[in-house]
Design an enzyme around this catalytic site. Sequence first.
Site, PDB file in Angstrom:
ATOM      1  N   CYS A 155      32.474 -27.526 -37.630  1.00 47.02           N
ATOM      2  CA  CYS A 155      31.437 -28.478 -37.252  1.00 47.02           C
ATOM      3  C   CYS A 155      31.643 -28.925 -35.809  1.00 47.02           C
ATOM      4  O   CYS A 155      32.769 -29.221 -35.394  1.00 47.02           O
ATOM      5  CB  CYS A 155      31.474 -29.680 -38.197  1.00 47.02           C
ATOM      6  SG  CYS A 155      30.279 -30.979 -37.793  1.00 47.02           S
ATOM      7  N   CYS A 158      32.922 -32.630 -35.913  1.00 49.70           N
ATOM      8  CA  CYS A 158      34.185 -32.943 -36.587  1.00 49.70           C
ATOM      9  C   CYS A 158      34.922 -31.625 -36.803  1.00 49.70           C
ATOM     10  O   CYS A 158      34.479 -30.576 -36.322  1.00 49.70           O
ATOM     11  CB  CYS A 158      33.967 -33.684 -37.903  1.00 49.70           C
ATOM     12  SG  CYS A 158      33.066 -32.743 -39.151  1.00 49.70           S
ATOM     13  N   CYS A 175      28.235 -29.910 -40.255  1.00 48.84           N
ATOM     14  CA  CYS A 175      28.606 -29.997 -41.673  1.00 48.84           C
ATOM     15  C   CYS A 175      27.496 -30.650 -42.479  1.00 48.84           C
ATOM     16  O   CYS A 175      26.690 -31.423 -41.955  1.00 48.84           O
ATOM     17  CB  CYS A 175      29.914 -30.774 -41.827  1.00 48.84           C
ATOM     18  SG  CYS A 175      29.853 -32.479 -41.233  1.00 48.84           S
ATOM     19  N   HIS A 188      26.709 -34.481 -40.797  1.00 45.64           N
ATOM     20  CA  HIS A 188      26.311 -34.369 -39.390  1.00 45.64           C
ATOM     21  C   HIS A 188      25.061 -33.527 -39.198  1.00 45.64           C
ATOM     22  O   HIS A 188      24.319 -33.717 -38.228  1.00 45.64           O
ATOM     23  CB  HIS A 188      27.469 -33.804 -38.565  1.00 45.64           C
ATOM     24  CG  HIS A 188      28.593 -34.773 -38.396  1.00 45.64           C
ATOM     25  ND1 HIS A 188      29.932 -34.401 -38.462  1.00 45.64           N
ATOM     26  CD2 HIS A 188      28.594 -36.114 -38.210  1.00 45.64           C
ATOM     27  CE1 HIS A 188      30.692 -35.462 -38.285  1.00 45.64           C
ATOM     28  NE2 HIS A 188      29.908 -36.511 -38.144  1.00 45.64           N
ATOM     29  N   CYS A 289      32.745 -18.093 -68.129  1.00 47.73           N
ATOM     30  CA  CYS A 289      33.978 -17.338 -68.346  1.00 47.73           C
ATOM     31  C   CYS A 289      35.152 -18.253 -68.675  1.00 47.73           C
ATOM     32  O   CYS A 289      36.106 -17.838 -69.337  1.00 47.73           O
ATOM     33  CB  CYS A 289      34.300 -16.482 -67.123  1.00 47.73           C
ATOM     34  SG  CYS A 289      34.331 -17.403 -65.578  1.00 47.73           S
ATOM     35  N   HIS A 780      36.089 -17.084 -61.011  1.00 46.49           N
ATOM     36  CA  HIS A 780      36.002 -16.372 -62.286  1.00 46.49           C
ATOM     37  C   HIS A 780      37.335 -16.502 -63.026  1.00 46.49           C
ATOM     38  O   HIS A 780      38.403 -16.570 -62.407  1.00 46.49           O
ATOM     39  CB  HIS A 780      35.684 -14.897 -62.011  1.00 46.49           C
ATOM     40  CG  HIS A 780      35.492 -14.075 -63.251  1.00 46.49           C
ATOM     41  ND1 HIS A 780      34.543 -14.365 -64.203  1.00 46.49           N
ATOM     42  CD2 HIS A 780      36.133 -12.960 -63.694  1.00 46.49           C
ATOM     43  CE1 HIS A 780      34.607 -13.459 -65.171  1.00 46.49           C
ATOM     44  NE2 HIS A 780      35.569 -12.608 -64.887  1.00 46.49           N
TER      45      HIS A 780
END
Length: 820
Positions: A155, A158, A175, A188, A289, A780
Site C-alpha cells: 500500500c 502504509c 489497501c 486507504h 473439505c 484445502h
Amino acid sequence: DSEGGLYVCMNTFLGFGREHVERHYRKTGQCVYLHLKRHFIEKVPGASGGALPKRRNAKLFLDLETNNDLNSDDFEFEDEAKLIIFPDHYEISLPNIEELPALVTIACDAFLSAKSPYRKQEPDSWEEELQASKHAKTLVQLDNGVRIPPSGWKCSKCDLRENLWLNLTDGSVLCGKWFFDGSGGNGHAVEHYKETGYPLAVKLGTITPDGADVYSFDEEEPVLDPHIAKHLAHFGIDMLQMQMTENGLRDNDIKPRVSEWEVIQEAGMKLKPMYGPGYTGMKNLGNSCYLNAVMQAIFSIPEFQRAYVGNLPRIFDYSPLDPTQDFNTQMAKLGHGLLSGQYSKPPMKSELIEQVMKEEHKPQHNGISPRMFKAFISKGHPEFSSNRQQDAQEFFLHLINLVERNPVGSENPSDVFRFLVEERTQCCQSRKVRYTERVDYIMQLPVAMEAATNKDELIAYELKRREAEAARRPLPELVRAKIPFSACLQAFSEPSNVEDFWSSALQAKSAGVKTSRFASFPEYLVVQIKKFTFGLDWIPKKLDVSIDMPDFLDISHLRARGLQPGEEELPDIAPPIIIPDDPKEIIYTMDEISLLYFRSSFLVALDIDESSVMQLAEMGFPLEACRKAVYYTGNLGAEVAFNWIIAHMEEPDFAEPLVIPAFGEVASSGAAVFGAVELDNQLPEEMVAIIVSMGFQRTLAIQALKATNNNLERALEWIFSHPELEEESEPALDVVDVENTNANILTETGSQGPRIRDGPGRYELFGFISHMGTSTMSGHYVCHLKKEGRWVIYNDLRVCASERPPKDLGYIYFYHRISS
C-alpha cells in the site's frame, strides 16, 4: 422404501419407509401420510444415435446422498405425490383441491414446496450475477507513466502487503477495508476514492486471463468491467499472457519447486484408488473439505462406528419427530454411507474397456454427498452454515459438543477424547499455589520457531526474499523451518504468565505463572499444531513449518502430580466483583451475582419464538392459542407446539390471551424451569399431554419426565433411547424404579463430573489432517489414515493408497493408546 418412495406423516413431519408406516400408524393412530416418489428417466443412447428413456426409481433416504449427479443432462425426472389414508390405504393423487380440506391442502403444498438441503445449499449459495459498471465504458485513465510490477506490491500509504487494490484511473495501489476476521486493511483505497472520485479498482492477486475482481466505489458493489484488458494494459499488465498467483507472482516466473499443495496431496504420483467399506469419499460442497476430513477421521474410530453404525436400525426406528433435524440419525446415516462400502465400488471391466475403446474417461459415481448432514450440523452457526472455508479444529470441537448433547443410549463415544487437565497456578510473590482441573479434548502444541534446526538456511532465504521484493524480482524457492517435536512438547510444558493475576494470599494483583499437566490420559489423543497466528500488523498468517511428528508418542512424564510436599495452597477467597459504572462502587458477593444471573436468565427464558407462532397462525389457529402453545412447549418449534394445540383445542380458555405469571409467583418453581426437580414433585400436565398426543402411553410420558427433571426435549430423547420400556408399556411401572435406574446411570458415568477414561500415556499415530494455504479461511484440507497396515489419503471424493504420507506437514494428529 423398497419401491423408491418416502412416506411422510403429515402430523409430525416424520419420514418413513413403507415397512415402518404400518407400525407407526398402529402406535400413534396418525392416519394421514404423504407418499412421495421420484421417477428418474435415464437417457440411454439408441441405435439411431438418439436417446431412449430408461425409467428407474430413486431411493430417497440414502441413495440421494451419493455422488450420482441425477440432475445432470443424462437424467430427467418426474415427481409423484399421493395422500395415503390409513387403515384402508386409500390413495388421493395430488394436487386435488376438490376432495381435500383447505388445511390439508395447505400442509401438502407447504411440504412439497419446502426446500431440501440439496436445494438450500446450492441455488441459494450462487452469487448474484454481476452487472457491468456504468463507469467501464467512459473510464478516464491518467497518462502518468505508472507501471505495475508483477510482485512486491504494498500500500502506498502504509506497509500492508495484502488485500491490495489497483485504482484503474491513476494506478494507485492501496489497501482495502478491515474485515471482521482480522484480515483486510486500513481502508486507504476508499479514502482515495473520496478524495479523488476515481471510481473503479481491481484487486491485485485476482488477475487471470479470464478476468479479475473489480469494485465500484461509486456503485458500492462488485461489478464487471468489459474493458478490463484495456484498462490493465494501460499500466503494463497484459492479462492475456499473465496469470497471477496468490503471492502476486506469475506462474512462469516461479522456480520449479515442490509446493505444500503438491506434497500433501501427493501430486505427481500414480496413487492406487481404494474401494470397499471404509474407503468411501465425500463430495466437496464448496469449501466443505474441513468437514470431510474430520468426519473421515471420526468414523475410523471403533467407538463411533459402534455407537452410530452399529445402532443404525435402532436409531432409525426410534428417530424423533423429524429425522432430518436429529443429530444421531444424521450421524448414523453418514457413518453407514462411509463404512458400508455401498458407495465405493471399483468400475466393472466392461466399463473400463468401453472407456478405452471410446477414448473417453467418465468419473466413477463413488462417494457420498453430505448435504443433509452439513445442513443440520451447521444450522444456526454463523460460520459453519456458510460456504466459506473453516478451521478443522473448531469444527471438531463443534462436533464433540453436539455428540455430548445428544447421547446414544448410555454410550457416549466422545468419552474416548475427553481428558482432565491439571492447572497449577503460583503466586510469584507469596510462592503459594492453587491446583484446579478442567476438561479438554485437544492437546494444543505451540510451534517452537526458536528451536529450528536450519536457522542458517532460513536467514539466507529471508535476505534473498527481501532483495527480490526490493528489486521486484520473483521470490526465491521457499525454505521451510524444521522444528523438532521435542521442542514443541517442551514449550507446552513450560510455565506461562497469567495476565491480571489476583493473589488471594496478598488480596491484591500480583505476578503469577501457570503450568498444565495431564490429570488423565485419554483413549485417543488429538494433537493440534498451533500453526495459525497473527503477525505484528495483526494480519492472520500461517507458520509454514516441518515438524518430525513421531509414530509412537510417550507423554507419561506430563502426568499431573497434585499438591507436593512443602507447597502451601492459596486461600480459597474469591476476588471482589466491582461494577465500575456504579458511582458508589458497590461490591457484590458471589451469591448476589448468582441471583442476578438467575433473574436475567429467567427473563430470557420467557421469550416466545414468534416465527413458530406465525407458522401456526397461518394454519388457521387463533393467534393467542398459538402463543400459548409455543410458550408452554418451551420454544421447541412449531411441530411440538402443534401437538399441544391438538391436545387442548376443546378447552374453554383455548383462545384466551396468554397470561405470564409475575416473577414473584414463579420464583419458587424457577428451578424447574432450568431443569431441576420441582419441590412438590408435581408433573407439568401440559408436557404429559404433548407426549401422549404423539402416541405414547401416559405412564411412559410420566417416567420420561421424571427421569429428565421435567425437560420436554430430553424426555422425548429418553423415550426413544429406551425402546424396551415402550414395548412393555406397563401402566403400573413404578416411578421409583425409574429414578433408581437413572441413579445407577449417574453412578456409572460419575456423579462428580464427566466420565473419564484414564490409562497409560503411550500412543501410536493412526491419522492426521493437513491444511494447505495461508489461512484457515482459505485453502484445502486432506486426511491421511492408517488402515490395515498402510496409509490411505482421503482427498474429498478421491480415496487412494498413500505412497508418501506427509506426516511432518500435518495440522491435527490422531493417536490411539497402546495397550500395555
